[in-house]
Design a protein around this motif. Structure first.
Motif, PDB file in Angstrom:
ATOM      1  N   ASN A 116     -94.214   5.434 -17.603  1.00 41.61           N
ATOM      2  CA  ASN A 116     -93.510   6.790 -17.751  1.00 41.61           C
ATOM      3  C   ASN A 116     -92.603   6.841 -16.592  1.00 41.61           C
ATOM      4  O   ASN A 116     -92.730   6.212 -15.697  1.00 41.61           O
ATOM      5  CB  ASN A 116     -94.278   7.834 -18.001  1.00 41.61           C
ATOM      6  CG  ASN A 116     -95.294   8.062 -16.733  1.00 41.61           C
ATOM      7  OD1 ASN A 116     -95.089   8.547 -15.814  1.00 41.61           O
ATOM      8  ND2 ASN A 116     -96.343   7.642 -17.110  1.00 41.61           N
ATOM      9  N   THR A 131     -87.940  28.663 -25.276  1.00 44.81           N
ATOM     10  CA  THR A 131     -88.282  28.046 -24.036  1.00 44.81           C
ATOM     11  C   THR A 131     -88.078  26.600 -23.967  1.00 44.81           C
ATOM     12  O   THR A 131     -88.184  25.855 -24.919  1.00 44.81           O
ATOM     13  CB  THR A 131     -89.910  28.012 -23.566  1.00 44.81           C
ATOM     14  OG1 THR A 131     -90.329  29.279 -23.916  1.00 44.81           O
ATOM     15  CG2 THR A 131     -90.249  27.587 -22.259  1.00 44.81           C
TER      16      THR A 131
ATOM     17  N   ALA B 251     -97.987  11.136 -27.715  1.00 44.46           N
ATOM     18  CA  ALA B 251     -98.485  12.107 -26.628  1.00 44.46           C
ATOM     19  C   ALA B 251     -97.282  13.029 -26.163  1.00 44.46           C
ATOM     20  O   ALA B 251     -97.737  14.271 -25.256  1.00 44.46           O
ATOM     21  CB  ALA B 251     -98.721  11.188 -25.406  1.00 44.46           C
ATOM     22  N   MET B 252     -96.175  12.934 -26.672  1.00 39.60           N
ATOM     23  CA  MET B 252     -95.173  14.029 -26.167  1.00 39.60           C
ATOM     24  C   MET B 252     -95.110  14.998 -26.753  1.00 39.60           C
ATOM     25  O   MET B 252     -94.812  16.222 -26.344  1.00 39.60           O
ATOM     26  CB  MET B 252     -93.901  13.323 -26.634  1.00 39.60           C
ATOM     27  CG  MET B 252     -92.472  13.907 -26.018  1.00 39.60           C
ATOM     28  SD  MET B 252     -90.984  13.302 -25.784  1.00 39.60           S
ATOM     29  CE  MET B 252     -91.111  11.597 -26.270  1.00 39.60           C
ATOM     30  N   LYS B 255     -97.039  17.158 -23.992  1.00 40.78           N
ATOM     31  CA  LYS B 255     -96.029  17.276 -22.926  1.00 40.78           C
ATOM     32  C   LYS B 255     -95.057  18.510 -23.337  1.00 40.78           C
ATOM     33  O   LYS B 255     -94.906  19.446 -22.764  1.00 40.78           O
ATOM     34  CB  LYS B 255     -95.117  16.306 -22.473  1.00 40.78           C
ATOM     35  CG  LYS B 255     -95.577  15.105 -21.577  1.00 40.78           C
ATOM     36  CD  LYS B 255     -94.595  14.149 -21.380  1.00 40.78           C
ATOM     37  CE  LYS B 255     -94.830  13.922 -19.922  1.00 40.78           C
ATOM     38  NZ  LYS B 255     -93.706  12.672 -19.678  1.00 40.78           N
ATOM     39  N   GLN B 256     -94.694  18.438 -24.779  1.00 38.18           N
ATOM     40  CA  GLN B 256     -93.991  19.659 -25.206  1.00 38.18           C
ATOM     41  C   GLN B 256     -94.514  20.821 -25.266  1.00 38.18           C
ATOM     42  O   GLN B 256     -93.893  22.111 -25.060  1.00 38.18           O
ATOM     43  CB  GLN B 256     -93.089  19.066 -26.352  1.00 38.18           C
ATOM     44  CG  GLN B 256     -91.990  18.121 -26.263  1.00 38.18           C
ATOM     45  CD  GLN B 256     -91.183  18.161 -27.745  1.00 38.18           C
ATOM     46  OE1 GLN B 256     -91.771  17.278 -28.580  1.00 38.18           O
ATOM     47  NE2 GLN B 256     -90.108  18.845 -27.950  1.00 38.18           N
ATOM     48  N   THR B 259     -94.962  22.139 -21.863  1.00 38.02           N
ATOM     49  CA  THR B 259     -93.695  22.725 -21.160  1.00 38.02           C
ATOM     50  C   THR B 259     -93.085  24.072 -21.947  1.00 38.02           C
ATOM     51  O   THR B 259     -92.512  24.913 -21.296  1.00 38.02           O
ATOM     52  CB  THR B 259     -92.723  21.582 -21.225  1.00 38.02           C
ATOM     53  OG1 THR B 259     -92.975  20.394 -20.629  1.00 38.02           O
ATOM     54  CG2 THR B 259     -91.541  21.809 -20.497  1.00 38.02           C
ATOM     55  N   MET B 260     -93.429  24.017 -23.321  1.00 33.41           N
ATOM     56  CA  MET B 260     -92.804  25.265 -23.876  1.00 33.41           C
ATOM     57  C   MET B 260     -93.579  26.352 -23.769  1.00 33.41           C
ATOM     58  O   MET B 260     -93.451  27.120 -24.264  1.00 33.41           O
ATOM     59  CB  MET B 260     -92.520  24.768 -25.545  1.00 33.41           C
ATOM     60  CG  MET B 260     -91.309  23.930 -25.699  1.00 33.41           C
ATOM     61  SD  MET B 260     -91.323  23.210 -27.202  1.00 33.41           S
ATOM     62  CE  MET B 260     -91.009  24.485 -28.301  1.00 33.41           C
ATOM     63  N   LYS B 261     -94.668  26.161 -23.275  1.00 32.83           N
ATOM     64  CA  LYS B 261     -95.857  27.282 -23.171  1.00 32.83           C
ATOM     65  C   LYS B 261     -95.887  28.003 -24.546  1.00 32.83           C
ATOM     66  O   LYS B 261     -95.992  29.184 -24.797  1.00 32.83           O
ATOM     67  CB  LYS B 261     -95.560  28.281 -22.090  1.00 32.83           C
ATOM     68  CG  LYS B 261     -95.291  27.803 -20.785  1.00 32.83           C
ATOM     69  CD  LYS B 261     -96.563  27.496 -20.115  1.00 32.83           C
ATOM     70  CE  LYS B 261     -96.695  27.411 -18.628  1.00 32.83           C
ATOM     71  NZ  LYS B 261     -96.355  25.699 -18.321  1.00 32.83           N
ATOM     72  N   ALA B 281    -100.534  10.551 -16.068  1.00 33.19           N
ATOM     73  CA  ALA B 281     -99.375  10.078 -16.826  1.00 33.19           C
ATOM     74  C   ALA B 281     -98.692  11.567 -17.309  1.00 33.19           C
ATOM     75  O   ALA B 281     -97.504  11.384 -17.152  1.00 33.19           O
ATOM     76  CB  ALA B 281     -99.621   9.281 -17.682  1.00 33.19           C
ATOM     77  N   TYR B 282     -99.342  12.566 -17.596  1.00 35.20           N
ATOM     78  CA  TYR B 282     -98.827  13.599 -18.099  1.00 35.20           C
ATOM     79  C   TYR B 282     -98.367  14.714 -16.952  1.00 35.20           C
ATOM     80  O   TYR B 282     -98.382  16.087 -17.371  1.00 35.20           O
ATOM     81  CB  TYR B 282     -99.965  14.409 -19.143  1.00 35.20           C
ATOM     82  CG  TYR B 282    -100.161  13.775 -20.289  1.00 35.20           C
ATOM     83  CD1 TYR B 282    -100.405  12.336 -20.409  1.00 35.20           C
ATOM     84  CD2 TYR B 282     -99.932  14.293 -21.468  1.00 35.20           C
ATOM     85  CE1 TYR B 282    -100.774  11.718 -21.725  1.00 35.20           C
ATOM     86  CE2 TYR B 282     -99.985  13.738 -22.588  1.00 35.20           C
ATOM     87  CZ  TYR B 282    -100.573  12.609 -22.902  1.00 35.20           C
ATOM     88  OH  TYR B 282    -100.954  11.786 -24.176  1.00 35.20           O
TER      89      TYR B 282
END
Lengths: 288, 422
Positions: A116, A131, B251-252, B255-256, B259-261, B281-282
């Motif tokens: 990554n 958001t 896995a995204m 993450k999203q 990030t977007m809570k 990694a995250y």
């Protein structure tokens, strides 16, 4: 609101992926179907500089862009130079080279979330009730800058004008002292460098994925076909059309139709207006 | 003179045959073919766990066959069957190649994807080779064994079926509901047989148990943007994001989410959310995610020391921890199942081995290992009685804390702080 925001982000992502391909295939008329492979190659190069060699990230960005550009030039001399003037063979050879590059990374174990890249900025911002993370905003900014750079480059620099001249009529360009092979090589290098910019900006929101190389070439081709091969403005408009279409389809119809949208778009445009929405010089069927 | 020469020649030929072929058979290791997709951590770490198991067994002298000690050897081949776009037939070619070239006595591990496993069954049964699967989870594998025992008796599985695994979801959701009163869920799954089937099973349970189902999204393998689903969850105020994915790029989604809570709790299986490197990694964006590895051993469970032993041994042997979310501990135990069967049969006769396999009762990293009539390991909620899956939650700084079942749980499930913004 979320469809508008994420539709715009998706559109800019497509534009950023496609701008290099548009320059090489659309403007310079060189069939570089290893574009997706260079996207993945660029991300692994950046990962190597950052995670293995431990270089500071600004240097990583610079070295990756230069390395990818040099490798683009190398691919031209090794693969495409010998086949110039035979578009079908250029497509086959460059596509095969692209697959070889992608499968090489798979063979050496380039899969997993440990591959990554770091984001430029961490954190997020609220736009209304949506958001969005700063990295996605960075994608939008870099996409606009890349398209702007390319527009200035092809209209106001000697090399850019030479690329366009070569694409319009190579023999006449030769008469004006333009070395078409050299210009083609520079064009490939710039295309590869632009896709390195794309990968450094887009990859941090997820992970390096070899399969994304295949998606990138399809998406870039779709953007260029829909927008018109010679038109940078067409790239932007096509990106917006396809980006919003994908977002609307996945939100309101089915998420698993994501990749159907660009493929359908290619078919529809080729059936109705093969030169694309803003294609100027030649009909697509004469070009491929 | 001529007769003497002939006698000497015959003697030499016979001596050659005895000393090479005869003795070679006695000392050659027993080959366990390992045809699977080696491109993902689950694939190659499963193979490595199996190699570690053979090394442990061989260090004790190996297995008993007819009073003689013989060693075990893993011969792996990458079928690539789990990669997008690879046809089933190509993966089957790898099966045929390893069977032809390595002449194995067992096939262990087996295909990663169910489609390939099912396609291989007829070929493997023609060869009368014992096949112990530790990867693919289709229940059709077991129903074929039950429906046509004579043809498919060679097949066993040390792995949860998709149904066993899918049953974990409602159990964890029930636990969550009793702890926090959560009652609405949105399903987001990978567009593959196993994950869609799991999603539909869970959706049915949710509907039957008075949960509100706010949506069911399927994403193609390799999708990298999940914002459409996450925005729907936000809009519909779902309490739980129920997920089922296997590929690393999916896995995204986590993450999203982070990030977007998005004010919901992710609960499900995504192979790339297991393993210490995942936390790094995250960038720690896994905090509060509840992950359901299909069998214990992928995370060490204090209440089941064998899982800790396996986890630590793996890290010591290979220099890094387990990163695969599935198939690693089952692969390790599958080799011990083979060794145990050979020792009790004291033979490599297929019919005897099938009988001893059916009578297996050992303890492994995944719990107690016994086979049901369908030749699948029996899964339950207590490792003293059956093999078990579990759920764990990521808690800063990078700890995987088991939260289900009660027999191994170390804490209650925690909701993310932004959950209160609903």
């Amino acid at each position: 609101m979320d469809v508008i925001v994420y539709g715009l982000v998706n559109s800019m992502t497509l534009a950023l992926m496609a701008v290099g391909f548009s320059f090489v295939f659309g403007i310079s008329q060189i069939s570089n179907f290893a574009h997706g492979a260079f996207y993945v190659l660029g991300s692994f190069i950046a990962w190597g500089f950052y995670s293995v060699l431990g270089l500071p990230y600004p240097l990583v960005v610079l070295f990756t862009i230069i390395s990818n550009g040099l490798l683009g030039a190398f691919l031209f001399w090794v693969v495409i130079y010998r086949l110039r003037g035979q578009p079908i063979l250029e497509v086959i050879a460059s596509f095969s080279a692209g697959i070889a590059i992608l499968e090489f990374f798979r063979w050496v174990g380039g899969t997993g979330y440990f591959f990554n890249l770091p984001t430029f900025f961490s954190g997020s911002i609220d736009i209304g009730d949506v958001t969005i993370d700063y990295q996605r905003l960075a994608i939008c900014a870099v996409a606009i800058l890349s398209v702007g750079f390319l527009t200035v480059f092809i209209h106001h620099t000697k090399i850019g004008l030479a690329c366009r001249g070569m694409a319009q009529d190579e023999e006449t360009a030769l008469c004006f002292g333009i070395d078409s092979d050299q210009v083609a090589m520079i064009s490939m290098a710039i295309g590869a460098a632009l896709v390195a910019v794309a990968t450094i900006t887009i990859t941090p929101i997820g992970f390096i994925s070899i399969d994304e190389g295949y998606q990138v070439i399809i998406l870039s081709l779709a953007v260029c076909v829909v927008g018109g091969l010679e038109s940078i403005f067409g790239v932007m408009v096509a990106s917006l059309i396809l980006g919003f279409s994908q977002t609307i389809v996945t939100t309101y119809i089915a998420s698993n139709l994501l990749m159907i949208v660009p493929l359908l778009a290619i078919l529809i445009v080729l059936a109705i207006k093969p030169s694309g929405l803003f294609g100027k010089f030649k009909e697509l069927e004469e070009r491929v | 003179m001529k007769k003497f020469s002939m006698f000497i020649s015959m003697f030499l030929v016979i001596a050659y045959l005895i000393f090479t072929v005869g003795f070679a058979n006695a000392t050659e290791p027993i080959v366990l073919a390992w045809p699977t997709t080696l491109d993902f951590p689950e694939g190659y770490q499963g193979r490595d766990a199996a190699i570690m198991a053979t090394e442990e067994i061989n260090s004790q002298g190996g297995v008993n066959v007819g009073g003689e000690k013989r060693l075990l050897k893993i011969e792996a081949i990458n079928t690539r069957g789990a990669l997008p776009g690879v046809p089933v037939n190509d993966a089957l070619m790898a099966y045929k190649q390893i069977i032809t070239s390595k002449q194995p006595t067992f096939i262990v591990g087996g295909a990663y994807r169910s489609e390939v496993l099912l396609a291989a069954m007829d070929y493997v049964s023609e060869k009368k080779l014992i096949h112990i699967s530790s990867y693919a989870m289709t229940p059709v594998y077991n129903s074929k064994i039950l429906e046509n025992y004579d043809k498919y008796k060679y097949f066993f599985r040390v792995q949860a079926t998709a149904i066993d695994f899918a049953k974990l979801y409602p159990q964890v959701l029930e636990s969550l509901s009793s702890q926090h009163g959560l009652k609405s869920a949105h399903l987001v799954v990978e567009d593959a047989n196993w994950s869609v089937a799991t999603g539909k099973f869970v959706e049915k349970w949710l509907n039957e148990n008075n949960w509100e189902v706010t949506g069911f999204d399927k994403f193609p393998i390799g999708a990298t943007d999940y914002s459409s689903a996450l925005n729907k969850i936000k809009k519909n105020k779902a309490d739980v994001l129920v997920y089922a994915f296997s590929t690393p790029q999916s896995a995204m989604l986590m993450k999203q989410w982070h990030t977007m809570k998005v004010p919901c709790l992710p609960v499900g299986y995504l192979g790339a959310t297991v393993g210490q490197k995942a936390w790094e990694a995250y960038d720690g964006k896994l905090e509060y995610v509840v992950s359901i590895p299909m069998a214990i051993g992928h995370i060490p469970i204090k209440a089941w020391p064998k899982s800790v032993e396996f986890y630590d041994s793996y890290k010591k042997r290979w220099g890094y921890g387990i990163e695969g979310g599935n198939c690693v501990s089952t692969s390790y135990d599958a080799v011990y199942v083979v060794a145990d069967a050979i020792n009790r049969a004291n033979s490599l006769d297929t019919e005897k081995l099938i009988k001893t396999l059916e009578e297996t009762d050992i303890t492994g990293a995944i719990g107690r290992i016994r086979f049901g009539k369908d030749h699948n390991v029996i899964f339950g909620v207590d490792p003293q009685i059956a093999a078990i899956g579990c759920a764990f939650q990521w808690i800063a700084p990078g700890k995987m804390v088991p939260v289900f079942p009660a027999s191994i749980s170390e804490m209650n499930i925690v909701l993310p702080p932004w959950f209160k913004e609903k």
